[in-house]
Enzyme design. Structure first.
Site, PDB file in Angstrom:
ATOM      1  N   HIS A  94      -8.374 -28.657  -1.457  1.00 37.10           N
ATOM      2  CA  HIS A  94      -9.433 -27.699  -1.003  1.00 37.10           C
ATOM      3  C   HIS A  94      -9.905 -26.656  -1.978  1.00 37.10           C
ATOM      4  O   HIS A  94      -9.621 -26.745  -3.124  1.00 37.10           O
ATOM      5  CB  HIS A  94      -8.653 -26.525   0.300  1.00 37.10           C
ATOM      6  N   GLU A 126     -16.534 -26.494   0.154  1.00 33.83           N
ATOM      7  CA  GLU A 126     -15.379 -26.574  -0.930  1.00 33.83           C
ATOM      8  C   GLU A 126     -15.925 -28.010  -1.739  1.00 33.83           C
ATOM      9  O   GLU A 126     -14.810 -28.628  -2.194  1.00 33.83           O
ATOM     10  CB  GLU A 126     -13.966 -26.640  -0.182  1.00 33.83           C
ATOM     11  N   ARG A 146     -18.560 -24.695   6.600  1.00 33.33           N
ATOM     12  CA  ARG A 146     -16.804 -25.895   6.964  1.00 33.33           C
ATOM     13  C   ARG A 146     -16.808 -26.578   7.651  1.00 33.33           C
ATOM     14  O   ARG A 146     -16.059 -27.355   7.115  1.00 33.33           O
ATOM     15  CB  ARG A 146     -16.416 -24.369   7.444  1.00 33.33           C
ATOM     16  N   HIS A 174     -12.878 -29.403   4.559  1.00 34.14           N
ATOM     17  CA  HIS A 174     -13.940 -28.120   4.328  1.00 34.14           C
ATOM     18  C   HIS A 174     -15.165 -28.326   3.635  1.00 34.14           C
ATOM     19  O   HIS A 174     -14.766 -28.607   2.984  1.00 34.14           O
ATOM     20  CB  HIS A 174     -13.255 -27.334   4.219  1.00 34.14           C
ATOM     21  N   GLU A 194      -5.220 -25.426  -3.090  1.00 34.36           N
ATOM     22  CA  GLU A 194      -6.165 -24.947  -3.169  1.00 34.36           C
ATOM     23  C   GLU A 194      -6.331 -24.594  -5.190  1.00 34.36           C
ATOM     24  O   GLU A 194      -5.873 -23.918  -5.596  1.00 34.36           O
ATOM     25  CB  GLU A 194      -5.880 -23.381  -2.840  1.00 34.36           C
TER      26      GLU A 194
END
Length: 367
Positions: A254, A129, A184, A126, A328
């Site tokens: 991410h 990020e 994104r 993405h 994440e």
């Protein structure tokens, strides 16, 4: 409002300045709790992408791992490493993006024996990020700098190969530097709509375009016209299929949420090798926390984050890679995608501990 937001959850929204007062009044009338995290988002974006000392960014011999780098800089850095560390680094391309950019991967490891197990790491699926690609670069730096002095790193690079893709979504990442910091998706064109791009983490052939993905080309979670429609996804899927017997772990980076996720993402169900994967995640999260006390949540993606179909992690697992994880990274929303450069070092330092932990777990037999 994105469809996966349900009552009782927290979400972050960006509001145009001219409508902010009206929205705040509505939230107050509707008795919805809110916090203003960033009062001037435009200023925050400009602070991050503004022109800094060009030399500070570009010098390869003194490459600064504590700032964000453009795609061109990252690719120059990869070329440089390939040239100056040929005993441990081999750079190659696995294909081309929609806009024709090469999809570069670094193969990291000692050529100690003809066959070795491998770990795949990708960052930047993405575009917005940015901490993801920063971590991929940090990982390579740490490997090269500590290989001689750290027995754990030496063991990792002697017994395994690491395939590292610092920027998966090259077109989108470039676009997030030049046009829209919050982009994104990929940058492919849609014939029927004016909207660009597909969510590269909803485009994999595993329960494709089911819950948590959208059929509408203008949505951020658009799954694409068909699985592997995106050349970037197709190229990585092809590479992973080709090396599926060798690759034992798939790690995708991410932001943001501070979580360590494992399959399944598309359904609420327990994976067959749950106990091995769960113990790897538990130990990795504890190792991460030991650096700065940052506590990551961990668990199956569907119940820990939300249900989403067509993800790379589920696809990797379904295609025979026993350890598939999605990190994440920081934070939990205060800065969100605009994580300041001062937090690159602590974020990458703690994440490094988790990745080393998972990797060393791989080298042990788990029953």
């Amino acid at each position: 409002i994105p469809f996966h937001i349900v009552e009782g959850t927290v979400t972050d929204v960006r509001v145009p300045r001219n409508t902010s007062q009206g929205l705040l009044q509505y939230l107050q009338q509707a008795n919805i709790q809110y916090t203003i995290l960033i009062s001037d988002l435009q200023e925050a974006v400009e602070n991050q992408t503004g022109l800094r000392s060009y030399r500070n960014r570009r010098s390869l011999s003194e490459y600064n791992y504590e700032v964000y780098h453009s795609l061109e800089e990252i690719q120059d850095w990869m070329y440089h490493l390939n040239k100056t560390n040929s005993d441990l680094v081999h750079m190659f391309s696995i294909g081309k993006s929609y806009e024709g950019r090469p999809l570069f991967v670094l193969k990291l490891g000692k050529r100690s024996r003809p066959y070795k197990k491998a770990v795949w790491i990708d960052c930047g699926i993405h575009a917005r990020e940015w901490i993801g690609p920063a971590f991929c670069q940090w990982f390579v730096k740490e490997a090269l700098q500590t290989y001689q002095t750290d027995p754990a790193m030496r063991k990792m690079l002697t017994q395994l190969y690491f395939y590292i893709m610092p920027v998966f979504n090259v077109d989108g990442y470039h676009f997030s530097w030049t046009n829209d910091r919050f982009w994104r998706k990929t940058r492919s064109k849609n014939t029927r709509f004016q909207c660009h791009g597909v969510d590269a983490n909803r485009n994999w052939k595993v329960k494709w375009c089911d819950e948590g993905a959208s059929f509408h080309p203008c949505d951020d979670t658009y799954c694409g016209p068909f699985p592997e429609s995106e050349p970037e996804v197709k190229a990585v899927a092809h590479f992973l299929r080709k090396h599926r017997k060798q690759i034992k772990a798939y790690l995708s980076f991410h932001a943001y949420a501070q979580m360590l996720l494992y399959p399944y993402s598309y359904k609420y169900a327990t994976i067959p090798n749950f106990s091995c994967v769960e113990s790897a995640a538990y130990n990795a999260v504890n190792a991460l926390q030991s650096a700065y006390g940052i506590r990551y949540r961990y668990g199956p993606a569907s119940s820990t984050l939300y249900v989403s179909s067509g993800s790379s992690m589920d696809w990797a697992y379904k295609n025979g890679i026993p350890y598939a994880f999605a990190f994440e990274l920081r934070d939990t929303g205060h800065f969100g995608f605009l994580l300041p450069e001062t937090l690159i070092k602590p974020t990458c330092t703690e994440t490094m501990l988790a990745v080393k932990n998972i990797t060393l777990h791989l080298l042990k037999k788990c029953h």
